[in-house]
Design a protein around this motif. Sequence first.
Motif, PDB file in Angstrom:
ATOM      1  N   GLU A  25       8.359  42.118  93.062  1.00  0.00           N
ATOM      2  CA  GLU A  25       9.149  43.271  93.417  1.00  0.00           C
ATOM      3  C   GLU A  25       8.689  43.958  94.697  1.00  0.00           C
ATOM      4  O   GLU A  25       9.495  44.351  95.526  1.00  0.00           O
ATOM      5  N   ASP A  26       7.400  44.154  94.850  1.00  0.00           N
ATOM      6  CA  ASP A  26       6.900  44.887  96.005  1.00  0.00           C
ATOM      7  C   ASP A  26       6.667  43.926  97.153  1.00  0.00           C
ATOM      8  O   ASP A  26       5.680  43.212  97.195  1.00  0.00           O
ATOM      9  N   SER A  27       7.583  43.867  98.102  1.00  0.00           N
ATOM     10  CA  SER A  27       7.492  42.916  99.208  1.00  0.00           C
ATOM     11  C   SER A  27       6.387  43.277 100.180  1.00  0.00           C
ATOM     12  O   SER A  27       6.003  42.461 101.011  1.00  0.00           O
ATOM     13  N   SER A  28       5.867  44.525 100.089  1.00  0.00           N
ATOM     14  CA  SER A  28       4.797  44.934 101.003  1.00  0.00           C
ATOM     15  C   SER A  28       3.441  44.410 100.556  1.00  0.00           C
ATOM     16  O   SER A  28       2.464  44.483 101.283  1.00  0.00           O
ATOM     17  N   VAL A  29       3.378  43.898  99.325  1.00  0.00           N
ATOM     18  CA  VAL A  29       2.130  43.357  98.788  1.00  0.00           C
ATOM     19  C   VAL A  29       2.249  41.843  98.734  1.00  0.00           C
ATOM     20  O   VAL A  29       3.209  41.312  98.177  1.00  0.00           O
ATOM     21  N   SER A  30       1.283  41.146  99.327  1.00  0.00           N
ATOM     22  CA  SER A  30       1.358  39.689  99.385  1.00  0.00           C
ATOM     23  C   SER A  30       1.155  39.076  98.010  1.00  0.00           C
ATOM     24  O   SER A  30       0.608  39.703  97.090  1.00  0.00           O
ATOM     25  N   CYS A  31       1.605  37.821  97.877  1.00  0.00           N
ATOM     26  CA  CYS A  31       1.415  37.099  96.613  1.00  0.00           C
ATOM     27  C   CYS A  31      -0.065  36.976  96.282  1.00  0.00           C
ATOM     28  O   CYS A  31      -0.462  37.081  95.122  1.00  0.00           O
ATOM     29  N   ALA A  32      -0.897  36.746  97.298  1.00  0.00           N
ATOM     30  CA  ALA A  32      -2.339  36.611  97.075  1.00  0.00           C
ATOM     31  C   ALA A  32      -2.929  37.919  96.561  1.00  0.00           C
ATOM     32  O   ALA A  32      -3.826  37.920  95.712  1.00  0.00           O
ATOM     33  N   GLU A  33      -2.414  39.047  97.060  1.00  0.00           N
ATOM     34  CA  GLU A  33      -2.898  40.343  96.595  1.00  0.00           C
ATOM     35  C   GLU A  33      -2.484  40.606  95.156  1.00  0.00           C
ATOM     36  O   GLU A  33      -3.215  41.217  94.378  1.00  0.00           O
TER      37      GLU A  33
END
Length: 311
Positions: free
Chosen positions: A2-10
Amino acid sequence: MEDSSVSCAEHLAQYFSEKDNSENVVLSSVVPEICKTEKCCLGVDEAGRGPVLGPMVYGVAYCPLDKSDALKKLGCADSKVLTEEKREELFGKLCEGKDYVGWSVEVIAPNSICNSMLRRQKYSLNQVSHDSAIGLIKKAVEAGVNISEVYVDTVGPADKYQEKLSKIFPDFKITVASKADATYPCVSAASICAKVSRDRALQVWKFEDGIDKPAEGWGSGYPNDPVTKKFLQQNIDPIFGFPHMVRMSWSTADKILESSATTVEWEEEDEEASPGTPSITSFFGSSKTKKSRTQHPFFKERNLAPTASLN
């Protein structure tokens, strides 16, 4: 996500920060609908097999057969030849490709590896690896992935491993090969998922034993790394050994234990002990008869508690 500002790795790091490092963890993406209807290829690879520190992570990645070239165009390659930044970038692209690609990883805790390898009945690291790979393939099948072809980076003799997998999965075309992560895009993708997961798990590692991460870190985790050796030498308890981040079944850790740990000698108890001398079983008595004590982290991490009986 949902949060595109947070990377998948994060997102991975956040997930692992909330998990118990002493337990194995399986994390999977949502299975794309197309992977349930069209025939798919699935790749298997691992990260962290050799290090003395941290978990070993097995990963699988899958997509429809005609989408294999799409993985190659993304830049999927053997994770070992990619920089950390590139791996995380590619992992993000794999997450963005959720309409045609899926993945799953199993993070195998260091203490789980040690308990397997040190148990009385021999259970080698190769067996741990095989069982993890087989388990992830079965989970993909149970999740509805329409697997047709499986590609695996070998552990041990490729021909024997391929024969083993073919007997378990007779309906799949099985290919086991050395350096499969550099040959088959789906294995490259699995390699990236496994490596990013291991790196992120280590970055947010929680030490329940009161140890702080050194400013210089712990190095690569491989036995011949001087920074890793320094970390081992500075973080050994003379009684309880290493924190559970360490694979104590590795020879590097074992040698440090031999030279630094306290030697314990067990003596047979006399049949008639002198009056007032407690028996060894008295130390395992009910906690109701003893004053409250602070439990050492060694026991807390392993869910160990006093027992009222040794039978």
